[in-house]
Design an enzyme around this catalytic site. Structure first.
Site, PDB file in Angstrom:
ATOM      1  N   SER A   1       0.834  -1.212   0.000  1.00 51.48           N
ATOM      2  CA  SER A   1       0.000   0.000   0.000  1.00 51.48           C
ATOM      3  C   SER A   1       0.863   1.255   0.000  1.00 51.48           C
ATOM      4  CB  SER A   1      -0.876   0.027   1.262  1.00 51.48           C
ATOM      5  OG  SER A   1      -1.807  -1.005   1.231  1.00 51.48           O
TER       6      SER A   1
ATOM      7  N   GLN B   1      -9.068   2.076  -0.556  1.00 52.77           N
ATOM      8  CA  GLN B   1      -8.802   2.356  -1.969  1.00 52.77           C
ATOM      9  C   GLN B   1      -9.724   3.451  -2.487  1.00 52.77           C
ATOM     10  OE1 GLN B   1      -9.054  -1.330  -4.094  1.00 52.77           O
ATOM     11  NE2 GLN B   1      -7.175  -2.148  -3.192  1.00 52.77           N
TER      12      GLN B   1
ATOM     13  N   ASP C   1      -6.809  -8.058   4.462  1.00 54.13           N
ATOM     14  CA  ASP C   1      -6.040  -8.974   3.608  1.00 54.13           C
ATOM     15  C   ASP C   1      -5.516 -10.192   4.380  1.00 54.13           C
ATOM     16  OD1 ASP C   1      -6.426  -7.322   1.433  1.00 54.13           O
ATOM     17  OD2 ASP C   1      -4.598  -6.178   1.799  1.00 54.13           O
TER      18      ASP C   1
ATOM     19  N   ARG D   1     -12.152 -14.775  -1.870  1.00 58.56           N
ATOM     20  CA  ARG D   1     -11.287 -15.394  -0.847  1.00 58.56           C
ATOM     21  C   ARG D   1     -12.076 -16.175   0.193  1.00 58.56           C
ATOM     22  NH1 ARG D   1      -6.821 -10.511  -0.212  1.00 58.56           N
ATOM     23  NH2 ARG D   1      -5.599 -11.189  -2.015  1.00 58.56           N
TER      24      ARG D   1
HETATM   25  C1  S3P Z   1      -5.596  -1.367   0.069  1.00 65.51           C
HETATM   26  C2  S3P Z   1      -6.862  -1.404   0.615  1.00 65.51           C
HETATM   27  C3  S3P Z   1      -7.623  -2.662   0.788  1.00 65.51           C
HETATM   28  C4  S3P Z   1      -6.727  -3.892   0.671  1.00 65.51           C
HETATM   29  C5  S3P Z   1      -5.766  -3.794  -0.469  1.00 65.51           C
HETATM   30  C6  S3P Z   1      -4.874  -2.583  -0.315  1.00 65.51           C
HETATM   31  C7  S3P Z   1      -4.936  -0.066  -0.096  1.00 65.51           C
HETATM   32  O1  S3P Z   1      -8.607  -2.727  -0.216  1.00 65.51           O
HETATM   33  O2  S3P Z   1      -7.517  -5.047   0.529  1.00 65.51           O
HETATM   34  O3  S3P Z   1      -4.950  -4.949  -0.553  1.00 65.51           O
HETATM   35  O4  S3P Z   1      -3.714  -0.036  -0.350  1.00 65.51           O
HETATM   36  O5  S3P Z   1      -5.609   0.955   0.013  1.00 65.51           O
HETATM   37  P1  S3P Z   1     -10.069  -2.050  -0.041  1.00 65.51           P
HETATM   38  O6  S3P Z   1      -9.885  -0.593   0.078  1.00 65.51           O
HETATM   39  O7  S3P Z   1     -10.808  -2.406  -1.305  1.00 65.51           O
HETATM   40  O8  S3P Z   1     -10.646  -2.686   1.171  1.00 65.51           O
END
Ligand code: S3P
Length: 440
Positions: free
Chosen positions: A24, A171, A322, A353
């Site tokens: 991230s 995200q 995750d 998953r």
């Molecule tokens: C992430 C947010 C998560 C996570 C992904 C990385 C990020 O997703 O599952 O692996 O870097 O902002 P979501 O925002 O869809 O939950």
């Protein structure tokens, strides 16, 4: 040719290791470096396929992004609003984070960008970002169901919005904050529960004005002010707690193990797994806690021991979203029942998953129950039978989770195609084997 891997019973894990950089944070460091004025230098970047796709896309958008022989990444950004129209499709590979954050970046630039990705990414929902970005003025042409490939027609006259996220998603939050950088006034995102705040922390470090306030319901209101002057800086990416989870759980499960994982990010919005494992009785210490570039880091000392089943509350999901696949492996070896609630989002990750864990564990002789958004694993306190071949569906975390199960199961566990591991954890097999695993 597909890359099949087989994991046999491991000897007790011992030694120290450093897992690769946080995925991230790596995406975000490249994106903000590409928007900053002057040079940014990023150390410890995750050189996994997902992040390399982001680097290539930023080059296509006009930023200078190079890797030096010493492993540092050097960026000369374009300044906020300075990205240029890419001459070709942007291929985001397997990366939902790359795709969604990048869509936010380009939505408030006055040009058109075409996005695609691999079969997994092309099946994932994108309306969660296109819908709020359309409110800011961007237009989208998507495949059925709002899926990739899609075109973003960026707007020359973005309007700031206040948007309440229907599901907690870092995200989507980040896509809107990045779009808000090239938008006049204040762009506000209200999240129902706090999600990882790497974008907020890093924006501040690069010089943006970001306000965060709690809501009465336990969520957060995050506001970014448009047109900040972002200045290039040095940034050191901590090791990824989501990657550290695999050797950590392996060390908990293989009797007689003790390992040290150095310099792991322990941002409290990422450590739900470690909290849960401790509730299960795990011996995990955060040693030498310190701060690095605005993020908390620590060395993780993990010792093997008996685990017991627990109930994991739905509110904890954002801080360990995750980590459910590897938690399910720990639960399969624990004594008693573990119930994981609030997992609807797991259905739309790199694969479904929830379904993949339920099927794979059942194939390895574990009693599991799968509901719409709940996974229940009945552990016996003894190693599962194993002996199955797992279809990883090009999902890195499914592949790594079942290879960890093979380290303790009675019979070896085979993963049909482990190439996906390179998206987030290059060097996984060598690192695990150096600690005591037998994966080949
Ligand atoms: C992430 C947010 C998560 C996570 C992904 C990385 C990020 O997703 O599952 O692996 O870097 O902002 P979501 O925002 O869809 O939950």
């Amino acid at each position: 040719m597909t890359n099949t891997l087989r994991s046999e019973r491991a000897r007790p894990l011992a030694g120290a290791a450093r897992v690769p950089g946080d995925k991230s944070i790596s995406h975000r460091a490249l994106m903000l470096g590409a928007l900053a004025v002057g040079e940014s230098v990023v150390g410890g970047l995750l050189e996994g396929d997902d992040v390399l796709h982001t680097a290539a896309c930023l080059r296509a958008l006009g930023a200078e992004v190079t890797r030096r022989d010493d492993g540092t990444w050097h960026l000369f950004g374009r300044g906020v609003g300075g990205l240029v129209e890419p001459a070709d499709l942007l291929d985001m590979g397997n990366s939902g984070t790359g795709a969604r954050l990048m869509m936010g970046l380009v939505a408030t630039h006055p040009f058109t960008t075409f996005f695609t990705g691999d079969a997994s990414l092309r099946s994932r929902p994108m309306r969660r970002v296109t819908e709020p970005l359309a409110r800011m003025g961007a237009r989208f042409v998507t495949r059925e169901g709002g899926r990739l490939p899609l075109a973003v027609v960026g707007t020359a006259q973005p309007v700031p919005i206040r948007y309440e996220l229907p599901v907690a998603s870092a995200q989507v939050k980040s896509a809107l904050l990045l779009a808000g950088l090239n938008t006049p006034g204040e762009t506000t995102v209200v999240e129902p529960e706090p999600t990882r705040d790497h974008t907020e922390l890093m924006l501040r470090a690069f010089g943006a004005d970001v306000r965060v306030e709690p809501t009465e319901q336990g969520g957060r209101v995050v506001t970014v002010t448009g047109f900040p002057e972002l200045t290039g800086r040095r940034f050191e990416v901590p090791a990824d707690p989501s990657s550290a989870a695999f050797p950590a759980v392996a060390a908990l499960l293989v009797a007689g193990s003790e390992i040290l994982l150095s310099n792991v990010g322990v941002n409290p919005l990422r450590t739900g797994l470690y909290q849960t494992l401790r509730e299960m009785g795990a011996d995990i210490l955060f040693e030498n806690e310190r701060e690095q570039g605005g993020e908390k880091v620590a060395d993780l000392r993990v010792r093997a021991g008996r685990l017991k089943g627990v109930e994991v509350p739905a509110e904890r999901a954002p801080s360990m979203i995750d980590e459910y696949p590897i938690l399910a492996i720990a639960a399969a070896c624990a004594e008693g029942t573990t119930r994981m609630n609030g997992l609807a989002e797991l259905r739309v990750k790199e694969s479904d998953r929830l379904g993949a864990m339920a099927r794979g564990l059942a194939a390895c002789g574990v009693r599991v129950e799968e509901e719409a958004d709940v996974l229940i694993v009945h552990g016996t306190g003894r190693p599962p039978v194993g002996g199955a071949t797992i279809a990883s569906k090009f999902d890195h975390r499914i592949a790594m989770s079942f290879l960890v199960l093979g380290m303790v199961a009675e019979q070896p566990v085979v993963v049909d195609d482990a190439d996906s591991i390179g998206t987030s954890f290059p060097g996984f097999v060598a690192l695990m084997n150096s600690l005591g695993a037998a994966i080949a």
